[in-house]
Design a protein around this motif. Structure first.
Motif, PDB file in Angstrom:
ATOM      1  N   GLY A 188      41.052  30.948 -41.028  1.00 38.06           N
ATOM      2  CA  GLY A 188      41.143  29.619 -41.620  1.00 38.06           C
ATOM      3  C   GLY A 188      40.263  29.475 -42.841  1.00 38.06           C
ATOM      4  N   ALA A 189      39.057  30.037 -42.776  1.00 35.90           N
ATOM      5  CA  ALA A 189      38.144  29.962 -43.918  1.00 35.90           C
ATOM      6  C   ALA A 189      38.690  30.732 -45.111  1.00 35.90           C
ATOM      7  CB  ALA A 189      36.769  30.501 -43.518  1.00 35.90           C
ATOM      8  N   TYR A 190      39.198  31.928 -44.884  1.00 39.58           N
ATOM      9  CA  TYR A 190      39.707  32.749 -45.988  1.00 39.58           C
ATOM     10  C   TYR A 190      40.951  32.137 -46.621  1.00 39.58           C
ATOM     11  CZ  TYR A 190      36.770  36.929 -46.001  1.00 39.58           C
ATOM     12  OH  TYR A 190      35.722  37.806 -46.173  1.00 39.58           O
ATOM     13  N   ILE A 204      43.008  42.695 -47.474  1.00 41.10           N
ATOM     14  CA  ILE A 204      43.603  41.632 -48.297  1.00 41.10           C
ATOM     15  C   ILE A 204      42.618  41.114 -49.343  1.00 41.10           C
ATOM     16  CG2 ILE A 204      44.622  39.322 -48.252  1.00 41.10           C
ATOM     17  CD1 ILE A 204      45.590  39.957 -45.402  1.00 41.10           C
ATOM     18  N   TRP A 205      41.388  40.799 -48.915  1.00 40.79           N
ATOM     19  CA  TRP A 205      40.428  40.156 -49.814  1.00 40.79           C
ATOM     20  C   TRP A 205      39.251  41.050 -50.203  1.00 40.79           C
ATOM     21  CZ3 TRP A 205      42.562  36.919 -45.874  1.00 40.79           C
ATOM     22  CH2 TRP A 205      43.341  35.868 -46.355  1.00 40.79           C
ATOM     23  N   GLY A 206      39.130  42.200 -49.615  1.00 41.24           N
ATOM     24  CA  GLY A 206      38.011  43.073 -49.913  1.00 41.24           C
ATOM     25  C   GLY A 206      36.836  42.816 -48.995  1.00 41.24           C
ATOM     26  N   ALA A 207      35.855  43.704 -49.055  1.00 43.73           N
ATOM     27  CA  ALA A 207      34.697  43.596 -48.170  1.00 43.73           C
ATOM     28  C   ALA A 207      33.643  42.627 -48.689  1.00 43.73           C
ATOM     29  CB  ALA A 207      34.061  44.973 -47.989  1.00 43.73           C
ATOM     30  N   ALA A 251      37.887  24.127 -38.465  1.00 48.22           N
ATOM     31  CA  ALA A 251      36.456  24.390 -38.579  1.00 48.22           C
ATOM     32  C   ALA A 251      36.176  25.416 -39.662  1.00 48.22           C
ATOM     33  CB  ALA A 251      35.905  24.867 -37.232  1.00 48.22           C
ATOM     34  N   GLY A 252      36.968  26.478 -39.720  1.00 48.73           N
ATOM     35  CA  GLY A 252      36.761  27.502 -40.745  1.00 48.73           C
ATOM     36  C   GLY A 252      37.001  26.970 -42.143  1.00 48.73           C
ATOM     37  N   ALA A 253      38.057  26.177 -42.316  1.00 46.19           N
ATOM     38  CA  ALA A 253      38.359  25.621 -43.633  1.00 46.19           C
ATOM     39  C   ALA A 253      37.264  24.682 -44.112  1.00 46.19           C
ATOM     40  CB  ALA A 253      39.701  24.888 -43.588  1.00 46.19           C
ATOM     41  N   LEU A 254      36.696  23.885 -43.197  1.00 47.12           N
ATOM     42  CA  LEU A 254      35.644  22.949 -43.576  1.00 47.12           C
ATOM     43  C   LEU A 254      34.297  23.631 -43.755  1.00 47.12           C
ATOM     44  CD1 LEU A 254      36.465  19.895 -41.248  1.00 47.12           C
ATOM     45  CD2 LEU A 254      37.017  20.167 -43.668  1.00 47.12           C
ATOM     46  N   MET A 255      34.071  24.698 -43.013  1.00 49.08           N
ATOM     47  CA  MET A 255      32.771  25.375 -43.070  1.00 49.08           C
ATOM     48  C   MET A 255      32.666  26.301 -44.270  1.00 49.08           C
ATOM     49  SD  MET A 255      30.160  25.074 -41.025  1.00 49.08           S
ATOM     50  CE  MET A 255      28.572  25.837 -40.648  1.00 49.08           C
ATOM     51  N   GLY A 256      33.808  26.732 -44.815  1.00 50.09           N
ATOM     52  CA  GLY A 256      33.801  27.682 -45.917  1.00 50.09           C
ATOM     53  C   GLY A 256      32.927  27.293 -47.090  1.00 50.09           C
ATOM     54  N   PRO A 257      33.032  26.063 -47.607  1.00 47.82           N
ATOM     55  CA  PRO A 257      32.207  25.682 -48.759  1.00 47.82           C
ATOM     56  C   PRO A 257      30.711  25.621 -48.476  1.00 47.82           C
ATOM     57  CG  PRO A 257      34.137  24.267 -48.615  1.00 47.82           C
ATOM     58  CD  PRO A 257      34.088  25.065 -47.346  1.00 47.82           C
ATOM     59  N   LEU A 258      30.314  25.624 -47.218  1.00 50.33           N
ATOM     60  CA  LEU A 258      28.890  25.556 -46.886  1.00 50.33           C
ATOM     61  C   LEU A 258      28.267  26.934 -46.715  1.00 50.33           C
ATOM     62  CD1 LEU A 258      28.852  22.619 -44.298  1.00 50.33           C
ATOM     63  CD2 LEU A 258      28.447  22.522 -46.759  1.00 50.33           C
ATOM     64  N   THR A 259      29.074  27.930 -46.441  1.00 48.77           N
ATOM     65  CA  THR A 259      28.570  29.288 -46.241  1.00 48.77           C
ATOM     66  C   THR A 259      29.454  30.256 -47.008  1.00 48.77           C
ATOM     67  OG1 THR A 259      29.924  29.604 -44.266  1.00 48.77           O
ATOM     68  CG2 THR A 259      27.698  28.728 -43.939  1.00 48.77           C
ATOM     69  N   ALA A 260      28.995  31.463 -47.149  1.00 50.48           N
ATOM     70  CA  ALA A 260      29.809  32.493 -47.781  1.00 50.48           C
ATOM     71  C   ALA A 260      30.941  32.880 -46.828  1.00 50.48           C
ATOM     72  CB  ALA A 260      28.961  33.713 -48.123  1.00 50.48           C
ATOM     73  N   VAL A 261      32.141  32.915 -47.341  1.00 52.37           N
ATOM     74  CA  VAL A 261      33.292  33.342 -46.545  1.00 52.37           C
ATOM     75  C   VAL A 261      33.306  34.860 -46.555  1.00 52.37           C
ATOM     76  CG1 VAL A 261      35.797  33.224 -46.312  1.00 52.37           C
ATOM     77  CG2 VAL A 261      34.535  31.246 -47.177  1.00 52.37           C
ATOM     78  N   GLN A 262      33.055  35.470 -45.418  1.00 56.53           N
ATOM     79  CA  GLN A 262      32.863  36.907 -45.376  1.00 56.53           C
ATOM     80  C   GLN A 262      33.377  37.501 -44.075  1.00 56.53           C
ATOM     81  OE1 GLN A 262      28.654  37.682 -45.533  1.00 56.53           O
ATOM     82  NE2 GLN A 262      28.181  36.052 -44.096  1.00 56.53           N
TER      83      GLN A 262
END
Length: 306
Positions: free
Chosen positions: A48-50, A114-117, A206-217
């Motif tokens: 969801g975050a990615y 898909i997005w790299g490491a 939760a992942g979509a909302l949390m993404g801007p607060l932390t690094a999506v990794q």
């Protein structure tokens, strides 16, 4: 420590607690009703975050990013439920843990492909990029207020769904006594699928909302899964109310420990020692809380009946 700092950290604790609740609520429903320990729940959070970060970056619309994350994760969850989870019904928990842990490994490698490491940065919506003055001298990020509002709405909506609808009645019947629910004519397979998809949707949100607060990794799902399991145990397996109360408590304990424990230790320890000791002690606080709760309430604070 000032009053402004204290209020700010309390709000941060609430925000973190609501994110844990979104994950733990789905996890406790799946485990409490389906009796399936789904370790891949954190991978749905990561997906969801990615997806939200990627779509937001391409379209410039945060709302479209969140909706895309929900849609993609629901499709992934449906595939996962049909081809794997259904085969785990009635199996021992060790088999469930091993199978869903394999999904974690596949999901992490798929993200790298898909997005790299390297981590990617998710941005907050432009309208919520600045702070809002809640009190004189208290400037709080508007995006964190959005998370608080979203958490409250989801908690209220989930409460109404579980306690005041026919669907919720079937969910509670399955959580209390699955075999009796089958005897009464409840289509358990459909209820299981609905519960699994609902849990996946909460994880994606939760992942979509949390993404801007932390690094999506890669691996962010496993990191958030551990405190979610702590919430699951403290609140009581199968209890949405327990998941909510436990998530709020864990969020507060974790935030208070990381924000204020270093200030306390600096009064009688050297700064070098505090920098090494404080993070470890703050990290252990939630596990100490879980041990204390289980010592007096082995089934959790609000265990589901049955």
């Amino acid at each position: 420590m000032t009053t402004i700092l204290f209020i700010e950290q309390m709000l941060n604790g609430l925000g973190y607690g609501f994110m844990l609740f979104l994950l733990a609520a789905g996890l406790t429903l799946v485990f409490g009703i389906m009796d399936v320990m789904n370790l891949a729940h954190g991978s749905l959070f990561m997906a969801g975050a990615y997806v939200a970060a990627h779509v937001h970056g391409r379209t410039g619309s945060f709302v479209i990013g969140v909706l895309a994350a929900l849609a993609v994760v629901l499709v992934l969850a449906l595939v996962l439920e049909v081809f794997l989870v259904r085969r785990l019904y009635g199996r021992e928990h060790l088999a469930q843990v091993l199978a869903t842990f394999g999904v974690i490994l596949v999901a992490d490698d798929a993200v790298k492909l898909i997005w790299g490491a390297a981590p990617i940065m998710a941005s907050a919506p432009a309208l919520l990029s600045g702070p809002i003055e809640l009190l004189p001298g208290l400037m709080y990020p508007s995006y964190r207020l959005l998370i608080l509002a979203a958490g409250v709405l989801v908690a209220v909506g989930l409460y109404l769904l579980v306690n005041h609808t026919r669907v919720g009645m079937l969910v509670r019947a399955g959580a209390s006594n699955r075999r009796m629910a089958e005897f009464m004519g409840v289509r358990v397979g459909q209820v299981f699928s609905m519960v699994f998809l609902l849990g996946a949707a909460l994880a994606a949100l939760a992942g979509a909302l949390m993404g801007p607060l932390t690094a999506v990794q890669v691996g962010m799902g496993e990191e958030i899964l551990i405190p979610s399991l702590v919430v699951l145990v403290i609140g009581g397996i199968g209890s949405v109310r327990g998941a909510f109360v436990a998530a709020m408590v864990v969020g507060m304990v974790d935030t208070i420990g990381r924000a204020f424990l270093p200030l306390l230790l600096r009064s009688f320890l050297s700064p070098t020692l505090v920098s090494d000791l404080a993070p470890a002690m703050a990290g252990l606080a939630t596990y100490a809380l879980m041990a204390c709760v289980l010592a007096f309430k082995p089934a959790g604070l609000f265990p589901a009946r049955g």
